[in-house]
Design a protein around this motif. Sequence first.
Motif, PDB file in Angstrom:
ATOM      1  N   PRO A  87      18.365  67.114  44.151  1.00  0.00           N
ATOM      2  CA  PRO A  87      19.054  66.766  42.900  1.00  0.00           C
ATOM      3  C   PRO A  87      19.000  65.259  42.655  1.00  0.00           C
ATOM      4  O   PRO A  87      19.369  64.472  43.532  1.00  0.00           O
ATOM      5  CB  PRO A  87      20.489  67.233  43.142  1.00  0.00           C
ATOM      6  CG  PRO A  87      20.641  67.257  44.625  1.00  0.00           C
ATOM      7  CD  PRO A  87      19.295  67.623  45.168  1.00  0.00           C
ATOM      8  N   PRO A  88      18.502  64.832  41.505  1.00  0.00           N
ATOM      9  CA  PRO A  88      18.402  63.388  41.236  1.00  0.00           C
ATOM     10  C   PRO A  88      19.770  62.768  40.989  1.00  0.00           C
ATOM     11  O   PRO A  88      20.678  63.419  40.479  1.00  0.00           O
ATOM     12  CB  PRO A  88      17.526  63.331  39.977  1.00  0.00           C
ATOM     13  CG  PRO A  88      17.733  64.646  39.309  1.00  0.00           C
ATOM     14  CD  PRO A  88      17.956  65.645  40.399  1.00  0.00           C
ATOM     15  N   TRP A  93      16.573  53.365  39.825  1.00  0.00           N
ATOM     16  CA  TRP A  93      15.493  52.863  38.969  1.00  0.00           C
ATOM     17  C   TRP A  93      14.545  53.986  38.558  1.00  0.00           C
ATOM     18  O   TRP A  93      14.153  54.080  37.403  1.00  0.00           O
ATOM     19  CB  TRP A  93      14.729  51.765  39.708  1.00  0.00           C
ATOM     20  CG  TRP A  93      13.695  51.062  38.863  1.00  0.00           C
ATOM     21  CD1 TRP A  93      13.883  49.915  38.132  1.00  0.00           C
ATOM     22  CD2 TRP A  93      12.334  51.474  38.654  1.00  0.00           C
ATOM     23  NE1 TRP A  93      12.711  49.584  37.475  1.00  0.00           N
ATOM     24  CE2 TRP A  93      11.748  50.515  37.773  1.00  0.00           C
ATOM     25  CE3 TRP A  93      11.562  52.526  39.102  1.00  0.00           C
ATOM     26  CZ2 TRP A  93      10.420  50.603  37.361  1.00  0.00           C
ATOM     27  CZ3 TRP A  93      10.248  52.621  38.692  1.00  0.00           C
ATOM     28  CH2 TRP A  93       9.691  51.667  37.828  1.00  0.00           C
ATOM     29  N   TYR A  94      14.168  54.841  39.510  1.00  0.00           N
ATOM     30  CA  TYR A  94      13.214  55.913  39.210  1.00  0.00           C
ATOM     31  C   TYR A  94      13.791  56.916  38.224  1.00  0.00           C
ATOM     32  O   TYR A  94      13.106  57.344  37.285  1.00  0.00           O
ATOM     33  CB  TYR A  94      12.782  56.613  40.502  1.00  0.00           C
ATOM     34  CG  TYR A  94      11.988  55.710  41.415  1.00  0.00           C
ATOM     35  CD1 TYR A  94      10.636  55.474  41.190  1.00  0.00           C
ATOM     36  CD2 TYR A  94      12.595  55.067  42.490  1.00  0.00           C
ATOM     37  CE1 TYR A  94       9.904  54.638  42.018  1.00  0.00           C
ATOM     38  CE2 TYR A  94      11.879  54.219  43.322  1.00  0.00           C
ATOM     39  CZ  TYR A  94      10.529  54.011  43.075  1.00  0.00           C
ATOM     40  OH  TYR A  94       9.809  53.161  43.883  1.00  0.00           O
ATOM     41  N   CYS A  95      15.020  57.311  38.424  1.00  0.00           N
ATOM     42  CA  CYS A  95      15.658  58.232  37.478  1.00  0.00           C
ATOM     43  C   CYS A  95      15.741  57.605  36.092  1.00  0.00           C
ATOM     44  O   CYS A  95      15.493  58.267  35.078  1.00  0.00           O
ATOM     45  CB  CYS A  95      17.052  58.610  37.975  1.00  0.00           C
ATOM     46  SG  CYS A  95      17.071  59.749  39.380  1.00  0.00           S
ATOM     47  N   GLY A  96      16.063  56.320  36.047  1.00  0.00           N
ATOM     48  CA  GLY A  96      16.171  55.624  34.767  1.00  0.00           C
ATOM     49  C   GLY A  96      14.843  55.440  34.074  1.00  0.00           C
ATOM     50  O   GLY A  96      14.795  55.196  32.860  1.00  0.00           O
ATOM     51  N   CYS A 103      13.493  60.104  42.980  1.00  0.00           N
ATOM     52  CA  CYS A 103      14.840  59.544  43.120  1.00  0.00           C
ATOM     53  C   CYS A 103      15.042  58.933  44.503  1.00  0.00           C
ATOM     54  O   CYS A 103      14.628  59.494  45.519  1.00  0.00           O
ATOM     55  CB  CYS A 103      15.875  60.647  42.876  1.00  0.00           C
ATOM     56  SG  CYS A 103      17.584  60.122  43.133  1.00  0.00           S
ATOM     57  N   GLU A 104      15.689  57.771  44.537  1.00  0.00           N
ATOM     58  CA  GLU A 104      15.885  57.048  45.787  1.00  0.00           C
ATOM     59  C   GLU A 104      16.749  57.811  46.790  1.00  0.00           C
ATOM     60  O   GLU A 104      16.665  57.576  47.990  1.00  0.00           O
ATOM     61  CB  GLU A 104      16.523  55.683  45.505  1.00  0.00           C
ATOM     62  CG  GLU A 104      15.576  54.717  44.797  1.00  0.00           C
ATOM     63  CD  GLU A 104      16.248  53.400  44.451  1.00  0.00           C
ATOM     64  OE1 GLU A 104      17.473  53.285  44.711  1.00  0.00           O
ATOM     65  OE2 GLU A 104      15.578  52.500  43.913  1.00  0.00           O
ATOM     66  N   ARG A 105      17.576  58.733  46.327  1.00  0.00           N
ATOM     67  CA  ARG A 105      18.444  59.455  47.245  1.00  0.00           C
ATOM     68  C   ARG A 105      17.788  60.730  47.783  1.00  0.00           C
ATOM     69  O   ARG A 105      18.346  61.410  48.630  1.00  0.00           O
ATOM     70  CB  ARG A 105      19.768  59.824  46.570  1.00  0.00           C
ATOM     71  CG  ARG A 105      19.628  60.801  45.438  1.00  0.00           C
ATOM     72  CD  ARG A 105      20.960  61.272  44.898  1.00  0.00           C
ATOM     73  NE  ARG A 105      21.508  62.381  45.669  1.00  0.00           N
ATOM     74  CZ  ARG A 105      22.620  63.028  45.341  1.00  0.00           C
ATOM     75  NH1 ARG A 105      23.318  62.658  44.274  1.00  0.00           N
ATOM     76  NH2 ARG A 105      23.053  64.024  46.060  1.00  0.00           N
TER      77      ARG A 105
END
Length: 357
Positions: A87-88, A93-96, A103-105
């Motif tokens: 889940p994003p 930054w990537y999601c935006g 996604c960084e997470r």
Amino acid sequence: MRALVVRGAGEPPRVEEVELPAPGPGEVRVAVRAAGVCHSDLSMVNGTIAAPYPLVLGHEAAGVVAEVGAGVSRVTPGAHVVLNWAPPCRRCWYCGHGEPWLCERGGTPAAARGRTPAGEPLHVTLGLGALAEEVVIPEEAVIPVPAELPFDAAALLGCAVLTGAGAVRRTAAVAAGESVAVIGLGGVGLSVVGAARAAGAGPVLAVDVSPAKAELALAAGATEFLLADDSLSRGVRERTDGRGVDHAFECVGRGSTIRTAWRATRRGGKVTVVGMGAKDDVVPLGALEIFHSARTLRSSVYGSSDPDRDVPELARSVLDGSLDLAPLITDRTGLDGAAAAFDRMARGEGARTVVVP
């Protein structure tokens, strides 16, 4: 509750009793109704992906929301859902920048969740641990789907189909009339075959080392099956006026098969790596060859998809009959038969086994 647990790299998974916490704020408890056995789970078992143990396997699943924690607004008890292992966050930054699949997470092999009856800390694969009777997960990790969608089909949308169809639709943007080769015919590879055919591609050449995969490939929509041997490159070119395919999809995750996909692609074509391989498996490509071929080589992470958008879209395709997932499911079993499904996968047999806990 019961779950399929592996206790160390190379050890056989076994069904064990485990204890999960009650849903906290922002969390939901889902009763798992169907879960697919995916190659990424096998990578956790054999140690290709380093993970903490004991580990509950499984990340491709669907079920019914049984309980919600405080503040949950995404779903209510009784909702039918597909589980999302990535889940994003919608904040990095990537999601935006419109790339939630990066996604960084995301990408954590396992998360701490629950305990064994002996009090040992327990971990769950990709934050889910879905080869179990129940999961407790963040509400962002569930995607509502229509109640009429069969659970076995819904489960596959969470990984194999989203990855394979996304590689075709989102990453490579295959167009009608373009030629395609798909190398590796597990659940993801067969999803690529079906999505390519649905996009109007042709020919769609399905490739595997096992002749037994031919029937599955043709049922999924391939126009022809080719055996992965020393004559493969020549066979592909004979079927594409001597050029090679417009698109080659590598669904194995090995340097040698990535190289095979590269050689099967025409000058100016696209090679999309869908399979996840080992970090020390190197792909040899000469600098002059890269320049002269003008090919594009890229990977497709989770099908370059936004699950919140694409899973409901794929669910509608299943319900209206434009996406047939029946050829992907070759075995069904209870939780006690899940370990044997890993053995079949390791031998390259069949496509997807769906476990009904």
